[in-house]
Design a protein around this motif. Structure first.
Motif, PDB file in Angstrom:
ATOM      1  N   PRO A   1      77.342 -13.116  73.926  1.00 51.85           N
ATOM      2  CA  PRO A   1      77.634 -14.450  74.451  1.00 51.85           C
ATOM      3  C   PRO A   1      76.586 -14.920  75.449  1.00 51.85           C
ATOM      4  O   PRO A   1      75.951 -14.115  76.139  1.00 51.85           O
ATOM      5  CB  PRO A   1      78.994 -14.278  75.127  1.00 51.85           C
ATOM      6  CG  PRO A   1      79.016 -12.839  75.544  1.00 51.85           C
ATOM      7  CD  PRO A   1      78.271 -12.094  74.472  1.00 51.85           C
ATOM      8  N   GLU A   2      76.408 -16.223  75.507  1.00 51.49           N
ATOM      9  CA  GLU A   2      75.635 -16.867  76.568  1.00 51.49           C
ATOM     10  C   GLU A   2      76.605 -17.420  77.605  1.00 51.49           C
ATOM     11  O   GLU A   2      77.788 -17.620  77.327  1.00 51.49           O
ATOM     12  CB  GLU A   2      74.772 -18.000  76.008  1.00 51.49           C
ATOM     13  CG  GLU A   2      73.429 -17.573  75.480  1.00 51.49           C
ATOM     14  CD  GLU A   2      73.522 -16.635  74.293  1.00 51.49           C
ATOM     15  OE1 GLU A   2      72.953 -15.532  74.377  1.00 51.49           O
ATOM     16  OE2 GLU A   2      74.167 -16.978  73.286  1.00 51.49           O
ATOM     17  N   LEU A   3      76.080 -17.677  78.797  1.00 54.77           N
ATOM     18  CA  LEU A   3      76.865 -18.272  79.876  1.00 54.77           C
ATOM     19  C   LEU A   3      76.638 -19.777  79.883  1.00 54.77           C
ATOM     20  O   LEU A   3      75.505 -20.239  79.994  1.00 54.77           O
ATOM     21  CB  LEU A   3      76.454 -17.671  81.220  1.00 54.77           C
ATOM     22  CG  LEU A   3      76.931 -18.392  82.493  1.00 54.77           C
ATOM     23  CD1 LEU A   3      78.452 -18.423  82.560  1.00 54.77           C
ATOM     24  CD2 LEU A   3      76.334 -17.734  83.733  1.00 54.77           C
TER      25      LEU A   3
ATOM     26  N   THR B   1      71.055 -17.081  79.256  1.00 52.48           N
ATOM     27  CA  THR B   1      71.126 -15.880  78.436  1.00 52.48           C
ATOM     28  C   THR B   1      70.448 -14.750  79.188  1.00 52.48           C
ATOM     29  O   THR B   1      69.881 -14.958  80.276  1.00 52.48           O
ATOM     30  CB  THR B   1      70.455 -16.106  77.070  1.00 52.48           C
ATOM     31  OG1 THR B   1      70.790 -15.032  76.188  1.00 52.48           O
ATOM     32  CG2 THR B   1      68.943 -16.224  77.200  1.00 52.48           C
TER      33      THR B   1
ATOM     34  N   GLN C   1      82.110 -20.566  80.662  1.00 52.73           N
ATOM     35  CA  GLN C   1      82.424 -20.371  79.253  1.00 52.73           C
ATOM     36  C   GLN C   1      81.381 -19.424  78.656  1.00 52.73           C
ATOM     37  O   GLN C   1      80.198 -19.482  79.004  1.00 52.73           O
ATOM     38  CB  GLN C   1      82.414 -21.701  78.513  1.00 52.73           C
ATOM     39  CG  GLN C   1      83.408 -22.723  79.045  1.00 52.73           C
ATOM     40  CD  GLN C   1      84.847 -22.288  78.838  1.00 52.73           C
ATOM     41  OE1 GLN C   1      85.241 -21.894  77.742  1.00 52.73           O
ATOM     42  NE2 GLN C   1      85.651 -22.350  79.910  1.00 52.73           N
ATOM     43  N   TYR C   2      81.840 -18.583  77.750  1.00 52.89           N
ATOM     44  CA  TYR C   2      80.957 -17.599  77.133  1.00 52.89           C
ATOM     45  C   TYR C   2      81.034 -17.746  75.616  1.00 52.89           C
ATOM     46  O   TYR C   2      82.097 -17.516  75.020  1.00 52.89           O
ATOM     47  CB  TYR C   2      81.342 -16.185  77.571  1.00 52.89           C
ATOM     48  CG  TYR C   2      81.248 -15.973  79.071  1.00 52.89           C
ATOM     49  CD1 TYR C   2      80.041 -15.628  79.668  1.00 52.89           C
ATOM     50  CD2 TYR C   2      82.367 -16.141  79.896  1.00 52.89           C
ATOM     51  CE1 TYR C   2      79.940 -15.453  81.047  1.00 52.89           C
ATOM     52  CE2 TYR C   2      82.276 -15.958  81.266  1.00 52.89           C
ATOM     53  CZ  TYR C   2      81.064 -15.617  81.834  1.00 52.89           C
ATOM     54  OH  TYR C   2      80.978 -15.447  83.198  1.00 52.89           O
TER      55      TYR C   2
ATOM     56  N   ASP D   1      75.351  -7.495  79.389  1.00 52.98           N
ATOM     57  CA  ASP D   1      76.522  -8.378  79.278  1.00 52.98           C
ATOM     58  C   ASP D   1      76.424  -9.434  80.375  1.00 52.98           C
ATOM     59  O   ASP D   1      76.606  -9.140  81.557  1.00 52.98           O
ATOM     60  CB  ASP D   1      77.808  -7.569  79.430  1.00 52.98           C
ATOM     61  CG  ASP D   1      79.061  -8.412  79.219  1.00 52.98           C
ATOM     62  OD1 ASP D   1      78.936  -9.635  79.011  1.00 52.98           O
ATOM     63  OD2 ASP D   1      80.168  -7.832  79.262  1.00 52.98           O
TER      64      ASP D   1
ATOM     65  N   ASP E   1      78.472 -17.304  71.891  1.00 53.59           N
ATOM     66  CA  ASP E   1      77.209 -16.879  71.293  1.00 53.59           C
ATOM     67  C   ASP E   1      76.504 -18.104  70.709  1.00 53.59           C
ATOM     68  O   ASP E   1      76.927 -18.654  69.697  1.00 53.59           O
ATOM     69  CB  ASP E   1      77.470 -15.845  70.189  1.00 53.59           C
ATOM     70  CG  ASP E   1      76.180 -15.351  69.544  1.00 53.59           C
ATOM     71  OD1 ASP E   1      75.082 -15.638  70.075  1.00 53.59           O
ATOM     72  OD2 ASP E   1      76.276 -14.687  68.489  1.00 53.59           O
TER      73      ASP E   1
ATOM     74  N   ARG F   1      78.355 -11.627  81.230  1.00 52.52           N
ATOM     75  CA  ARG F   1      79.601 -11.838  81.955  1.00 52.52           C
ATOM     76  C   ARG F   1      79.642 -11.039  83.253  1.00 52.52           C
ATOM     77  O   ARG F   1      80.484 -11.300  84.122  1.00 52.52           O
ATOM     78  CB  ARG F   1      80.790 -11.487  81.055  1.00 52.52           C
ATOM     79  CG  ARG F   1      81.047 -12.528  79.974  1.00 52.52           C
ATOM     80  CD  ARG F   1      82.060 -12.084  78.961  1.00 52.52           C
ATOM     81  NE  ARG F   1      81.549 -10.999  78.120  1.00 52.52           N
ATOM     82  CZ  ARG F   1      82.031 -10.691  76.923  1.00 52.52           C
ATOM     83  NH1 ARG F   1      83.043 -11.394  76.424  1.00 52.52           N
ATOM     84  NH2 ARG F   1      81.513  -9.708  76.218  1.00 52.52           N
TER      85      ARG F   1
END
Length: 223
Positions: A131-133, A150, A121-122, A71, A124, A73
């Motif tokens: 999700p990507e950052l 990612t 922001q997260y 993750d 996909d 995040r």
């Protein structure tokens, strides 16, 4: 009148109806398609620019702890940002930002109100359900450095590096879209980046010239 004559008469009448109102009509002659004509074919193409840092992707960010949970995040934002600033400076042989912006980045923990790093922001963007950052860093000249990270086997990896002065940044159907002003009043550019599984990075897919909404200063798509 014989049955053959009657049949012939019916065919003539039917054909007459087809050529009357409601029947098919010719659209006229169609212009012949022509192949593109290359101008100045004797001139050699211009030299292509060297690969920039944004094309050296994907790239693992050194100095960031692994994220075994998968993750992104859980990756500390400021650690990722500072590590990427250092990595970019080492790659290019010079700072990525002006000294004032770098000082503000380094002071984000103590002075968050003056931190140029936008709220993370997260989304996909790779289509794997995770999700990507997405990181945005504002410079003093109002330009925005836009990075996307990612996880690859727990390693924080940069898959996009772009710079812009955007009116807006959007994500739609996995595409990352930048809208920027132009030198032409009433118009803006719309730049679309998409995930490319072959290169394992976000790549430029399209650049469009759009009409801008003068009431909100945000561009809108031309129908």
């Amino acid at each position: 009148m014989t049955s053959l004559a009657l049949a012939a008469t019916g065919i003539v009448a039917l054909m007459g109806g087809c050529t009357g109102s409601g029947g098919p009509r010719s659209a006229g002659p169609t212009s012949a398609a022509s192949a593109p004509v290359r101008l100045w074919p004797d001139r050699k193409p211009a030299p292509q620019p060297e690969r920039g840092r944004g094309e050296n992707l994907p790239a693992a960010v050194p100095g960031v702890p692994r994220v075994p949970s998968g993750d992104i995040r859980k990756a500390p934002l400021l650690t990722v940002v500072k590590a990427q600033v250092d990595a970019g400076s080492a790659l290019d042989g010079g700072p990525q930002f002006d000294s004032a912006t770098e000082s503000r980045i380094n002071a984000c923990a103590d002075a968050p109100d003056h931190c140029p790093v936008r709220k993370p922001q997260y989304q996909d963007l790779t289509g794997d359900g995770k999700p990507e950052l997405i990181v945005g860093i504002e410079a003093l000249d109002d330009s925005l450095a836009l990075w996307v990270f990612t996880l690859r086997h727990g390693v924080v990896t940069r898959i996009m590096d772009a710079g812009a002065t955007p009116l807006s940044v959007e994500v739609a159907n996995g595409d990352l879209i930048l809208r920027e002003p132009t030198g032409t009043p009433g118009y803006a550019t719309r730049t679309v980046y998409e995930w490319d599984p072959r290169t394992q990075a976000m790549t430029l897919r399209a650049m469009e010239f759009d009409e801008a909404d003068s009431t909100t200063s945000a561009p809108k798509r031309t129908p």
